[in-house]
Design a protein around this motif. Structure first.
Motif, short mmCIF file in Angstrom:
data_model
loop_
_atom_site.label_atom_id
_atom_site.label_comp_id
_atom_site.label_asym_id
_atom_site.label_seq_id
_atom_site.Cartn_x
_atom_site.Cartn_y
_atom_site.Cartn_z
N LEU A 102 0.94 -1.36 -0.02
CA LEU A 102 0.02 0.55 0.00
C LEU A 102 0.80 0.82 0.10
CD1 LEU A 102 -2.62 -1.90 2.97
CD2 LEU A 102 -3.06 -0.95 0.16
N LYS A 103 0.68 2.49 -0.81
CA LYS A 103 1.20 3.24 -1.09
C LYS A 103 0.96 4.26 1.20
CE LYS A 103 -0.18 4.52 -4.97
NZ LYS A 103 -0.52 5.65 -6.23
N THR A 106 -2.12 5.29 3.75
CA THR A 106 -3.06 4.22 3.55
C THR A 106 -3.34 3.87 4.77
OG1 THR A 106 -2.20 3.80 1.59
CG2 THR A 106 -4.29 2.24 2.65
N PHE A 111 -8.84 0.43 4.31
CA PHE A 111 -8.62 -0.16 2.75
C PHE A 111 -9.23 -1.70 3.24
CE2 PHE A 111 -6.26 -3.59 0.89
CZ PHE A 111 -6.54 -3.01 -1.14
N THR A 128 -8.54 1.22 -6.92
CA THR A 128 -6.89 0.62 -6.46
C THR A 128 -6.13 1.64 -6.63
OG1 THR A 128 -5.59 0.50 -8.91
CG2 THR A 128 -7.06 -1.62 -7.79
N GLU A 130 -4.80 3.24 -3.66
CA GLU A 130 -3.57 2.91 -2.95
C GLU A 130 -3.18 2.09 -2.63
OE1 GLU A 130 -7.18 2.89 0.97
OE2 GLU A 130 -6.54 5.01 1.00
N ILE A 131 -3.42 0.76 -4.37
CA ILE A 131 -1.69 -0.01 -4.32
C ILE A 131 -0.51 0.49 -4.90
CG2 ILE A 131 -2.57 -2.17 -5.08
CD1 ILE A 131 -5.38 -2.42 -4.14
N HIS A 134 0.52 -5.71 -5.76
CA HIS A 134 -0.31 -7.22 -5.60
C HIS A 134 -0.33 -8.46 -6.15
CE1 HIS A 134 -4.37 -7.15 -7.73
NE2 HIS A 134 -4.12 -6.44 -8.34
N TYR A 156 6.84 0.99 3.52
CA TYR A 156 5.52 1.65 2.82
C TYR A 156 4.58 -0.35 3.90
CZ TYR A 156 7.42 4.50 0.17
OH TYR A 156 7.02 5.48 -1.26
N TYR A 158 2.20 -3.39 3.97
CA TYR A 158 1.76 -4.29 3.30
C TYR A 158 1.16 -5.41 4.71
CZ TYR A 158 5.75 -7.99 4.78
OH TYR A 158 6.80 -8.63 5.79
N SER A 161 -5.52 -8.83 2.27
CA SER A 161 -6.56 -8.44 2.59
C SER A 161 -7.95 -9.22 1.81
CB SER A 161 -6.62 -7.50 1.19
OG SER A 161 -7.32 -8.55 0.08
#
Length: 176
Positions: A102-103, A106, A111, A128, A130-131, A134, A156, A158, A161
């Motif tokens: 993710l940015k 976020t 999310f 997507t 904010e991604i 993936h 960042y 990760y 999800s």
């Protein structure tokens, strides 16, 4: 002469012989040591040498909702080849795993709430933005490999999800 005295005499003779040989020697020799040698780079050469154009990363997720890495370190701009392996045996419907980078900034809970609504899309929300990257959603015994450029320097998040997994299946992606 007893054994202990004989050992002492032999040791003295060995030392004396080594001293005589070293005193008579006139040529220069290079010193060899087992001690580590410290090198100091003054122009960032150490970072450049350590940085490779491509880094291969293997991340494993299991049926206990755990990644085997809690931190991943890369360099800015590096090509990242990440392979996610689901090392468990449970099917994707009940214990699916993915890797979502993710940015910065976020909100993980927000999310995750959006991702939970996207079951048909492998729990990747329609938005997507904010991604960064993936994998697909995997069941036990499956793997997926993705390739992407490491983002700008920073740390960042990760996560997986799949609904409810991110609380345990998350980590930090450190870009140097």
């Amino acid at each position: 002469m007893n054994y202990s005295k004989m050992k002492s005499v032999l040791a003295l003779l060995t030392i004396s012989g080594a001293l005589l040989i070293s005193c008579n020697k006139t040529e220069q020799t290079e010193a060899v040591t087992d001690a580590p040698v410290e090198t100091v780079a003054t122009d960032g050469a150490a970072d450049a040498a350590a940085k490779q154009d491509t880094i291969n990363i293997t991340l494993n997720g299991n049926d206990k909702m755990q990644y085997d890495l809690s931190e991943i370190d890369v360099y800015e701009g590096q090509t990242v080849v990440l392979t996610l392996n689901h090392t468990g045996t449970m099917p994707v419907a009940s214990m699916g795993h993915n890797f979502v980078l993710l940015k910065n900034g976020t909100d993980l809970e927000k999310f995750e709430a959006e991702a939970a609504k996207a079951q048909k899309e492998g729990y990747i929300p329609a938005d997507t933005s904010e991604i960064i990257a993936h994998t697909k959603l995997l069941g036990g015994g499956e793997s997926d490999t993705i390739t992407f450029q490491a983002p700008a320097k920073g740390t960042y998040d990760y996560m997986c999800s799949f609904p409810g997994h991110y609380s345990m299946m998350k980590g930090k992606f450190n870009v140097k």
